[in-house]
Design an enzyme around this catalytic site. Structure first.
Site, PDB file in Angstrom:
ATOM      1  N   LYS A 124       0.864  -1.190   0.000  1.00 42.71           N
ATOM      2  CA  LYS A 124       0.000   0.000   0.000  1.00 42.71           C
ATOM      3  C   LYS A 124       0.891   1.228   0.000  1.00 42.71           C
ATOM      4  O   LYS A 124       2.037   1.173   0.452  1.00 42.71           O
ATOM      5  CB  LYS A 124      -0.866   0.018   1.260  1.00 42.71           C
ATOM      6  N   ASP A 164      -6.789   4.273  -4.716  1.00 39.02           N
ATOM      7  CA  ASP A 164      -7.528   4.123  -3.456  1.00 39.02           C
ATOM      8  C   ASP A 164      -8.199   5.490  -3.255  1.00 39.02           C
ATOM      9  O   ASP A 164      -8.365   6.239  -4.232  1.00 39.02           O
ATOM     10  CB  ASP A 164      -6.568   3.744  -2.298  1.00 39.02           C
ATOM     11  N   GLY A 235     -20.303   7.460   1.813  1.00 37.38           N
ATOM     12  CA  GLY A 235     -19.386   7.836   0.756  1.00 37.38           C
ATOM     13  C   GLY A 235     -20.151   8.153  -0.523  1.00 37.38           C
ATOM     14  O   GLY A 235     -21.368   7.907  -0.609  1.00 37.38           O
ATOM     15  N   PHE A 236     -19.451   8.703  -1.511  1.00 34.89           N
ATOM     16  CA  PHE A 236     -20.090   8.945  -2.817  1.00 34.89           C
ATOM     17  C   PHE A 236     -19.067   8.822  -3.929  1.00 34.89           C
ATOM     18  O   PHE A 236     -19.257   9.292  -5.035  1.00 34.89           O
ATOM     19  CB  PHE A 236     -20.786  10.318  -2.845  1.00 34.89           C
ATOM     20  N   ASN A 238     -16.045   6.323  -6.074  1.00 35.64           N
ATOM     21  CA  ASN A 238     -16.088   5.232  -7.017  1.00 35.64           C
ATOM     22  C   ASN A 238     -16.738   3.974  -6.441  1.00 35.64           C
ATOM     23  O   ASN A 238     -17.537   3.308  -7.100  1.00 35.64           O
ATOM     24  CB  ASN A 238     -14.624   4.924  -7.358  1.00 35.64           C
ATOM     25  N   VAL A 239     -16.365   3.665  -5.201  1.00 36.52           N
ATOM     26  CA  VAL A 239     -16.829   2.437  -4.569  1.00 36.52           C
ATOM     27  C   VAL A 239     -18.335   2.518  -4.309  1.00 36.52           C
ATOM     28  O   VAL A 239     -19.103   1.607  -4.645  1.00 36.52           O
ATOM     29  CB  VAL A 239     -16.041   2.183  -3.262  1.00 36.52           C
ATOM     30  N   ALA A 240     -18.773   3.645  -3.724  1.00 38.91           N
ATOM     31  CA  ALA A 240     -20.189   3.854  -3.424  1.00 38.91           C
ATOM     32  C   ALA A 240     -21.006   3.828  -4.719  1.00 38.91           C
ATOM     33  O   ALA A 240     -22.096   3.238  -4.779  1.00 38.91           O
ATOM     34  CB  ALA A 240     -20.380   5.195  -2.712  1.00 38.91           C
ATOM     35  N   TRP A 241     -20.454   4.416  -5.761  1.00 43.92           N
ATOM     36  CA  TRP A 241     -21.137   4.471  -7.057  1.00 43.92           C
ATOM     37  C   TRP A 241     -21.372   3.064  -7.623  1.00 43.92           C
ATOM     38  O   TRP A 241     -22.496   2.703  -8.004  1.00 43.92           O
ATOM     39  CB  TRP A 241     -20.299   5.331  -8.018  1.00 43.92           C
TER      40      TRP A 241
END
Ligand code: 2IT
Length: 445
Positions: A124, A164, A235-236, A238-241
């Site tokens: 990471k 990330d 969240g809003f 990439n992941v949430a989308w």
């Protein structure tokens, strides 16, 4: 294994690294039994060897802002463990980034990557650089300076960074451009690349899609589906989308998204063009969700609050670590939540996890639920090595199969006598056994 003794020693060596110590303790506590059944691990001192990174690289990142001011940020790459493949894991650009956070993420990544079934070690990196409010040119100059140092330590067979929080397609493009110029070759050294220049289809959606595929398998164990379920998402990005897109496709109704400014509650459900609007919000680069409540009718904005106070069937943390506390868990349980799946890394505090376990709520940790992101990065590496490109269906089918496989591994190692699945234990044991056995095969190295 004496977990308290190991943790006391580790705390003495790394005082104040709260997130890293939290992540290590969780793994040690859940693998204790499996570890004790295999005395060869103890004689090879696997624990002490697995909890320290192979190396920690830190460097200075000087850059010039649009006004001509010279700025300096810190850059990091943690190469944690490469027993089963090249170091692999994202880069996080966020002002909260420090050694503890990147070590926790790198440590989790080892086991997550092992679960994907693909040959990837754990790593990471990132920076305390804040892309919020910066111009494209500033982000480009920062990324170029960051790569000017990082490129010496990475390579398609050595260490393959990706995105990330704060690192998306734009940043990967700038980083890749600089790497290509310095190294003089065009290889799969980063994943999350643009689809015109070596990126995999479905990678942008993969973390969210994979999380929903995993949650679907969890629901199946209770003869349930997403159909008609209300869902809160934090969240809003990439992941949430991706999660909102797939959950809606499967018949769920997503009623919240959130940002650092608060959360929006949309009782009608966040679907179709509203999901597209999330991308617009993201590209404004301001890191706020409030504008959603002006863009659509009947939406409430709750300033400074988290979405976990809303009554839902399913809660999906998709933002950052420790974003769902013990009190939030109690509220969700009181409101009748049936499933909580971390799509963010270590989204729930240990107190929250304890509440879910105590109340036998279906709960699964990030290293299993969000592994679809890095799994699809692995599929991008495969396509780069083969110098060909799979269509969306091929990638999506493989992602789906991988998530089902991870779910099976969790059930295999986490199912209790009363039938309840402890996914935390299942994921940690399955990931640990694969890595620890590989380390044993290679001797003390
Ligand atoms: O936390 C994660 O798994 C990621 N940020 C994705 C890492 C990757 O290499 O795709």
């Amino acid at each position: 294994m004496n977990v308290d003794k190991i943790m006391n020693n580790l705390e003495k060596k790394h005082p104040g690294e709260a997130e890293y110590l939290q992540a290590v303790r969780e793994v040690l506590e859940s693998i204790e039994e499996a570890y004790n059944e295999n005395p060869q691990f103890e004689s090879a001192n696997i624990i002490e060897r697995i909890i320290e990174p192979d190396r920690v690289l830190t460097f200075k990142v000087p850059w010039v802002d649009d006004e001509g001011n010279v700025k300096v940020n810190l850059g990091y790459r943690i190469q944690f463990n490469n027993a089963i493949g090249p170091y692999k894991g994202g880069l996080r650009f966020h002002p909260s980034v420090n050694l503890s956070i990147l070590k926790f993420l790198g440590f989790e990544q080892i086991f997550k990557n092992a679960l994907t079934t693909l040959p990837m070690g754990g790593g990471k990196g990132g920076s305390d650089f804040d892309p919020k409010g910066k111009s494209n040119a500033e982000v480009m100059r920062f990324c170029q300076s960051f790569m000017l140092e990082l490129w010496k330590y990475i390579g398609p067979e050595t260490d393959v960074p990706a995105g990330d929080i704060g690192v998306g397609g734009r940043e990967i493009g700038f980083l890749y451009g600089m790497y290509k110029r310095l190294a003089g070759d065009h290889t799969g050294v980063l994943t999350g690349k643009g689809s015109n220049w070596g990126g995999s289809l479905i990678r942008p959606e993969a973390t969210g899609y994979g999380g929903i595929y995993f949650a679907k398998e969890m629901l199946k164990t209770n003869n349930e589906t997403f159909k008609g379920k209300t869902i809160s998402i934090s969240g809003f990005g990439n992941v949430a989308w991706g999660a909102a897109l797939k959950a809606t496709e499967l018949g769920g109704k997503v009623v919240t998204i959130s940002g650092p400014d608060g959360y929006v509650y949309d009782p009608e459900g966040i679907s179709d063009k509203k999901i597209e609007y999330m991308l617009e919000l993201r590209s404004s680069n301001e890191d706020i969700v409030k504008p959603y409540s002006f863009a659509f009718e009947g939406v409430e904005f709750h300033e400074g609050k988290c979405p976990w106070e809303v009554k839902v069937d399913i809660a999906l943390p998709c933002a950052t670590q420790n974003e769902l506390t013990g009190d939030d868990a109690k509220k969700l349980i009181q409101n009748g939540v049936m499933l909580v799946a971390e799509i963010s890394n270590m989204g729930c505090t240990p107190q929250a996890v304890e509440e879910f376990h105590k109340n036998k709520i279906l709960f699964a940790p990030g290293k299993a639920v969000n592994a679809g992101g890095v799994a699809t990065s692995g599929l991008e590496m495969t396509q780069n090595s083969m110098k060909l490109r799979w269509n969306s269906k091929e990638v999506d089918d493989r992602l789906h199969e991988i998530m089902c496989n991870i779910h099976e591994q969790c059930v295999k190692h986490g199912k209790r006598e009363d039938g309840y699945v402890d996914y935390v234990k299942g994921a940690n044991i399955a990931g640990f056994l694969k890595v620890a056995n590989s380390m044993l095969d290679m001797g003390v190295i």
